[in-house]
Design a protein around this motif. Structure first.
Motif, mmCIF file in Angstrom:
data_model
loop_
_atom_site.group_PDB
_atom_site.id
_atom_site.type_symbol
_atom_site.label_atom_id
_atom_site.label_comp_id
_atom_site.label_asym_id
_atom_site.label_seq_id
_atom_site.Cartn_x
_atom_site.Cartn_y
_atom_site.Cartn_z
ATOM 1 N N ARG A 66 10.702 3.566 -4.185
ATOM 2 C CA ARG A 66 9.417 3.383 -3.504
ATOM 3 C C ARG A 66 8.958 4.661 -2.795
ATOM 4 O O ARG A 66 7.757 4.918 -2.706
ATOM 5 N N SER A 87 5.276 4.338 -1.273
ATOM 6 C CA SER A 87 4.530 3.359 -2.049
ATOM 7 C C SER A 87 5.185 1.989 -1.884
ATOM 8 O O SER A 87 6.317 1.886 -1.410
ATOM 9 N N SER A 88 4.469 0.959 -2.315
ATOM 10 C CA SER A 88 4.980 -0.417 -2.208
ATOM 11 C C SER A 88 5.523 -0.680 -0.806
ATOM 12 O O SER A 88 6.625 -1.233 -0.638
ATOM 13 N N ARG A 100 1.026 8.984 2.369
ATOM 14 C CA ARG A 100 1.720 10.249 2.137
ATOM 15 C C ARG A 100 1.837 11.000 3.451
ATOM 16 O O ARG A 100 0.817 11.354 4.061
ATOM 17 N N GLN A 120 6.089 10.706 0.084
ATOM 18 C CA GLN A 120 5.160 9.777 -0.546
ATOM 19 C C GLN A 120 5.770 8.394 -0.477
ATOM 20 O O GLN A 120 6.870 8.174 -0.986
ATOM 21 N N GLY A 164 0.797 -1.214 0.000
ATOM 22 C CA GLY A 164 0.000 0.000 0.000
ATOM 23 C C GLY A 164 0.832 1.267 0.000
ATOM 24 O O GLY A 164 2.076 1.224 -0.063
ATOM 25 N N SER A 165 0.132 2.391 0.075
ATOM 26 C CA SER A 165 0.787 3.702 0.013
ATOM 27 C C SER A 165 0.291 4.613 1.123
ATOM 28 O O SER A 165 -0.846 4.479 1.597
#
Length: 126
Positions: free
Chosen positions: A66, A83-84, A18, A81, A15-16
């Motif tokens: 990532r 991610s992964s 921020r 940010q 998931g991500s």
């Protein structure tokens, strides 16, 4: 000087999230900004840093590709940010401001940063 971080939470692997960090009390654009993290039972470690104008960025190897650090000097805010996300990214994340204005490089040691956000917790788990 105050740094206010937010955006953490619980997310599944892959998931991500921020993270944001809003700064006040000093000329934000004059300072390198960094993100650090501290996993349970471990020391605080550098994750990413960004130069005053955003032209230079540095990441630790384990987050390259990532994570993305960015900043908006008009809003006095730095972002991360992510991610992964992996379980090993689980930690409390801290934003920090370099102690020296107009530094020409990104420093990665915690003692070179003098103001810190309160930390925002990121948990990566299924």
């Amino acid at each position: 000087v105050q740094l206010q971080a937010c955006g953490g939470g619980l997310v599944q692997p892959g998931g991500s999230l921020r993270l944001s960090c809003a700064a006040s009390g000093r000329t934000f654009r004059s300072y390198v900004m960094g993100w650090f993290r501290q996993a349970p039972g471990k020391e605080r470690k550098f994750v990413a840093g960004i130069m005053r104008d955003g032209a230079m960025i540095y990441y630790i190897d384990s987050v390259k590709g990532r994570f993305t650090i960015s900043r908006d000097n008009a809003k006095n805010t730095v972002y991360l940010q992510m991610s992964s996300l992996k379980p090993e990214d689980t930690a409390v994340y801290y934003c920090a401001s370099d102690r020296r204005p107009f530094r020409a490089n990104i420093v990665t040691t915690a003692d070179e940063y003098d103001y810190w956000g309160q930390g925002t917790e990121v948990t990566v788990s299924s």
